[in-house]
Design an enzyme around this catalytic site. Structure first.
Site, PDB file in Angstrom:
ATOM      1  N   GLU A 226      51.943  37.576  33.058  1.00  0.00           N
ATOM      2  CA  GLU A 226      52.741  38.641  33.673  1.00  0.00           C
ATOM      3  C   GLU A 226      53.790  38.022  34.583  1.00  0.00           C
ATOM      4  OE1 GLU A 226      50.719  42.099  35.249  1.00  0.00           O
ATOM      5  OE2 GLU A 226      52.372  42.558  36.594  1.00  0.00           O
ATOM      6  N   ARG A 304      44.819  47.699  43.458  1.00  0.00           N
ATOM      7  CA  ARG A 304      44.085  48.338  42.363  1.00  0.00           C
ATOM      8  C   ARG A 304      42.567  48.256  42.581  1.00  0.00           C
ATOM      9  NH1 ARG A 304      45.226  50.776  37.345  1.00  0.00           N
ATOM     10  NH2 ARG A 304      47.452  50.427  37.350  1.00  0.00           N
ATOM     11  N   ARG A 336      43.555  41.370  32.861  1.00  0.00           N
ATOM     12  CA  ARG A 336      43.069  42.636  32.304  1.00  0.00           C
ATOM     13  C   ARG A 336      42.181  43.439  33.270  1.00  0.00           C
ATOM     14  NH1 ARG A 336      41.302  42.404  25.997  1.00  0.00           N
ATOM     15  NH2 ARG A 336      42.045  44.451  25.385  1.00  0.00           N
ATOM     16  N   THR A 434      50.977  50.625  39.792  1.00  0.00           N
ATOM     17  CA  THR A 434      50.745  51.283  41.075  1.00  0.00           C
ATOM     18  C   THR A 434      51.997  51.244  41.945  1.00  0.00           C
ATOM     19  OG1 THR A 434      49.819  49.232  41.943  1.00  0.00           O
ATOM     20  CG2 THR A 434      48.280  50.828  41.024  1.00  0.00           C
ATOM     21  N   GLU A 706      43.536  47.923  28.943  1.00  0.00           N
ATOM     22  CA  GLU A 706      42.630  47.345  29.941  1.00  0.00           C
ATOM     23  C   GLU A 706      41.293  48.058  30.118  1.00  0.00           C
ATOM     24  OE1 GLU A 706      46.053  47.615  32.640  1.00  0.00           O
ATOM     25  OE2 GLU A 706      45.277  45.798  33.546  1.00  0.00           O
TER      26      GLU A 706
END
Ligand code: MTE
Ligand code: HPA
Ligand code: MOS
Length: 750
Positions: A226, A304, A336, A434, A706
């Site tokens: 990422e 998260r 993930r 988020t 995920e």
């Protein structure tokens, strides 16, 4: 529809980064990493290395024309260490050679003098020393202080979960080449093409427009690319800028494992309070996230963990605090689930420990507290279309939960050296980045004059099948053959300012943008047809490449229509843009509606342990999953199976070990075990629960990337229950992964 890549994958014809033919004059880059976990660089002697055959140049921080900075959230990470090093493997220099093996030879001859400093590798120790990435965050709901008084039972404990190596089959890599006028093209194995472009522009001190980043596909990312694909791409681009020759940099497995971050280990404290009738009245937890030596994505991942701290349960009084702790390990990163799994493991541990204290089955507490439609999460979002109660009924009817419990009790009574255990693992996972601004995407569609179509989006194909889904969307919107459509590579000159392909939201975001572009083109084509028919566009439609007028097939085919529209000078190119509506979040109050929707599910896991050896097998995992209305069952079932097995690996056998010097010990495939064909569940069953899907999901097909990983958490608790059947004295301890060694110790713990 099969994954459009399946044939080329199986025949070995799919092109990955390392398959791109290199141009003449290409240089090969090898990275010199710090041999120590913390220290001050006193001197580096490159002279011998530079004199070796084939060595063209060695790049250091002094060669960087712009900012020596790659931190995505906070600017706290250098591309190439200047004075201080903060973890073993931290890049210091890049050796450019005519052949890769020559660069490796030269690397051995670089003489480093580094004054070593004390290191911290433990998250709690870092927190105690105030080594924090950022101030802690707390989510609150209800009133915890008074809630404890209402509780009939209060249970406290600690839960630890270890990191996880991404082990994408394709290691990190990039291939950069010079174009004219200082422009550079970078082929990168990245989930975030724009992240590569933006950061490289900053380091190279050029505008983003000078850089073109192209991604064909990845041999897996799992979050590890990422933003951690970025440094290697910048190093290659820097090599191009300085030498004006192409530069290829592909990490070998050992360098990849020691230089890149992993899933964050978490060490947590919990306290859970229940009423007499098993309602969870209060839950308090503190998470210590081991962030490693720089922020990377840790702050977002910490968020998260908080969002998913109460997993699938409605709890009236909650207080969860999370610390992001700075240690001398490689900066840990997205994996993930993005911190969600770590948060869920803690509450599941709390419930499991409470159940053992009360001598009841864990699922009794789980079932008594399941989230329902209208309940409010601690972050203020109202739970919508919650399917968990319906799924629980299916669990009992389709999978015979209670009968299985009885069978296992019976088996355990009859067998002395083998014991069985089971668990239920509910999941509730929020879909959207988020960080609200990241929830946008674009798609560019060209209809060529022969009726064939080229589709570009910001989505990166990493094995999850997003390109197949994009192709389906275009083909079905136009009602034309799938073979007429080509999915182009992901390229920053065609689709700009992309969010990384992550958060399971790639198909939703890019698919909705694509849908918009396709509908705009379709409208123009139907209008053109209507003009020629002298009819109302509402009466015209296309089915299987034939144009219909008032439900009658006409002579006009798709190909003729496109040709006619082209001659009429209709624009056959369209750019779609999508931004998720309704979502918002306020970090000051920790309240809002951060997610477009949630994905729900239940998994029933059964295991058998060998009580002499401590070995175990996963007998079955039976899943009830909320796909919405799946647009591609083959791909989505594949995501469930892959995610589940990856989650089981994290919880059971994958063991990352660093020594006291911060050196990675589990640095090869012989010392780091991931699930293989022998250790996967013997049976995986998946039932799609009945539902209408969700408007914000692409074609009502919910995100699937995920969430299934978290079903794997069930394996931990199933194993623990089997141990308990053999050794009732074994204290529950939440310390994942449950390796064979730990199982054996617990079987005989007195
Ligand atoms: N599946 C495969 N085969 N390879 C991958 O790298 N990454 C996972 C998941 N499934 C991954 C995968 C992760 S971490 C995410 S966020 C999603 O896919 C990203 O793709 P999506 O948004 O299209 O689901
Ligand atoms: N999920 C995955 N990746 C991300 C997120 C998220 O919520 N935010 C930033 N990157
Ligand atoms: Mo996935 S961890 O959001 O790349």
């Amino acid at each position: 529809m099969k994954n459009i890549d399946s044939k080329s994958h199986v025949t070995g014809k799919s092109i990955y980064l390392d398959d791109i033919p290199t141009m003449q004059g290409c240089l090969f880059a090898v990275v010199l990493g710090s041999p120590v976990a913390h220290g001050t660089i006193q001197s580096i002697d490159y002279s011998k290395a530079l004199s070796m055959p084939g060595i063209v140049r060695i790049l250091t921080h002094q060669d960087i024309p712009g900012e020596n900075q790659i931190g995505g959230i906070f600017p706290d990470e250098e591309l190439l260490a200047a004075e201080e090093v903060h973890f073993q493997g931290q890049p210091i220099a890049v050796i450019l050679a005519k052949e890769e093996h020559l660069a490796f030879e030269a690397r051995k001859e670089i003489i480093l003098k580094i004054k070593e400093h004390p290191i911290v590798v433990d998250a709690r120790e870092a927190q105690a020393k105030d080594h924090l990435i950022m101030p802690p965050r707390t989510f609150r709901k209800g009133k915890l202080s008074s809630a404890w008084e209402e509780c009939a039972h209060i249970i406290e404990g600690r839960a630890q979960s270890n990191g996880q190596e991404h082990l994408y089959l394709e290691t990190q890599g990039a291939y950069a080449m010079p174009l004219e006028n200082g422009n550079i093209k970078i082929a990168s194995s990245t989930q975030g093409p724009t992240a590569v472009q933006r950061m490289a522009a900053k380091v190279l001190n050029i505008g983003m427009h000078h850089l073109e980043v192209d991604v064909r596909r990845l041999g897996g990312g799992f979050g590890g690319k990422e933003d951690q694909a970025t440094p290697w791409a910048i190093m290659a681009a820097l090599g191009v800028q300085i030498t004006q020759q192409p530069v290829k940099l592909v990490l070998n497995r050992i360098d990849d494992m020691r230089m890149t971050g992993k899933r964050h280990p978490y060490d947590s404290d919990f306290k859970i309070g229940l009423s007499k009738d098993l309602k969870i009245i209060a839950y308090e937890a503190t998470f210590y996230q081991n962030a490693g030596a720089a922020a990377d994505l840790s702050p977002a991942i910490l968020g998260r963990s908080l969002f998913h701290a109460t997993n699938s349960y409605d709890i009236p009084n909650v207080q969860v605090t999370a610390y992001s702790c700075k240690t001398n390990l490689p900066p840990n990163t997205a994996f993930r689930g993005f911190g969600g799994p770590q948060g869920m493991f803690v509450i599941e541990s709390a419930i499991a420990k409470a159940a053992k204290a009360l001598k009841i089955s864990t699922y009794q507490i789980q079932q008594a507290n399941l989230l329902q439609t209208g309940d409010v999460f601690p972050y203020g979002q109202k739970a919508e279309d919650v399917l968990l109660a319906q799924m629980w009924t299916e669990l009992e009817q389709e999978y015979k939960l209670r009968a299985i419990e009885k069978q296992i009790q019976h088996f355990n009574k009859k067998n002395q050296h083998f014991k069985k255990g089971f668990s239920v693992m509910p999941i509730t996972f929020g879909i959207s980045f988020t960080k609200t601004p990241m929830n946008q995407a674009r798609a560019l569609v060209h209809i060529y004059s022969d009726g064939s179509i080229g589709v570009s989006t910001g989505a990166v194909e990493m094995g999850q099948g997003v390109n197949t889904k994009m192709l389906q969307i275009a083909a079905d919107t136009f009602s034309i053959q799938r073979s007429k459509i080509k999915l182009e590579s992901t390229n920053t000159t065609r689709v700009a300012n992309t969010s990384p392909s992550a958060a399971s939201a790639t198909a939703d975001l890019n698919g909705k943008a694509l849908l918009q572009a396709c509908h705009a083109l379709l409208d123009r084509l139907l209008q053109n047809a209507a003009q020629h028919f002298n009819a109302n566009p509402k009466d015209v439609f296309i089915k299987n490449e034939v144009v219909y007028l008032q439900d009658q097939a006409t002579d006009l085919t798709w190909a003729k229509l496109v040709d006619q529209a082209f001659l009429d000078r209709v624009c056959l190119t369209e750019n779609g843009h999508y931004a998720t509506p309704i979502i918002h979040y306020d970090m000051k109050t920790e309240q809002g509606t951060p997610f477009a929707y949630h994905v729900y599910g239940l998994a029933l896991t059964e295991v058998t342990i060998d009580c002499i050896r401590g070995t175990y097998e996963i007998d079955s995992v039976k899943i009830i999953h909320d796909f919405g209305k799946t647009m591609n069952p083959t791909i989505d079932y594949g995501q469930i199976e892959g995610g589940l097995v990856q989650g089981i690996g994290w919880m059971t056998m994958e063991e990352i070990r660093y020594n006291e010097q911060g050196r990675l010990l589990s640095n090869t495939l012989s010392t780091y075990k991931i699930p293989d064909i022998y250790s996967v569940p013997k049976e995986i069953k998946i039932i799609a629960t009945k539902t209408e899907g969700h408007e914000l999901a692409i074609l009502k097909s919910k995100a699937v990337g995920e969430p299934p990983l978290m079903y794997g958490i069930g394996a931990y608790f199933a194993i623990d229950n089997a141990i308990k059947a053999f050794n009732p004295k074994a204290n529950f301890q939440a310390d994942a992964p449950y390796t064979t060694e730990k199982v054996l110790m617990n079987l005989y713990k007195r």
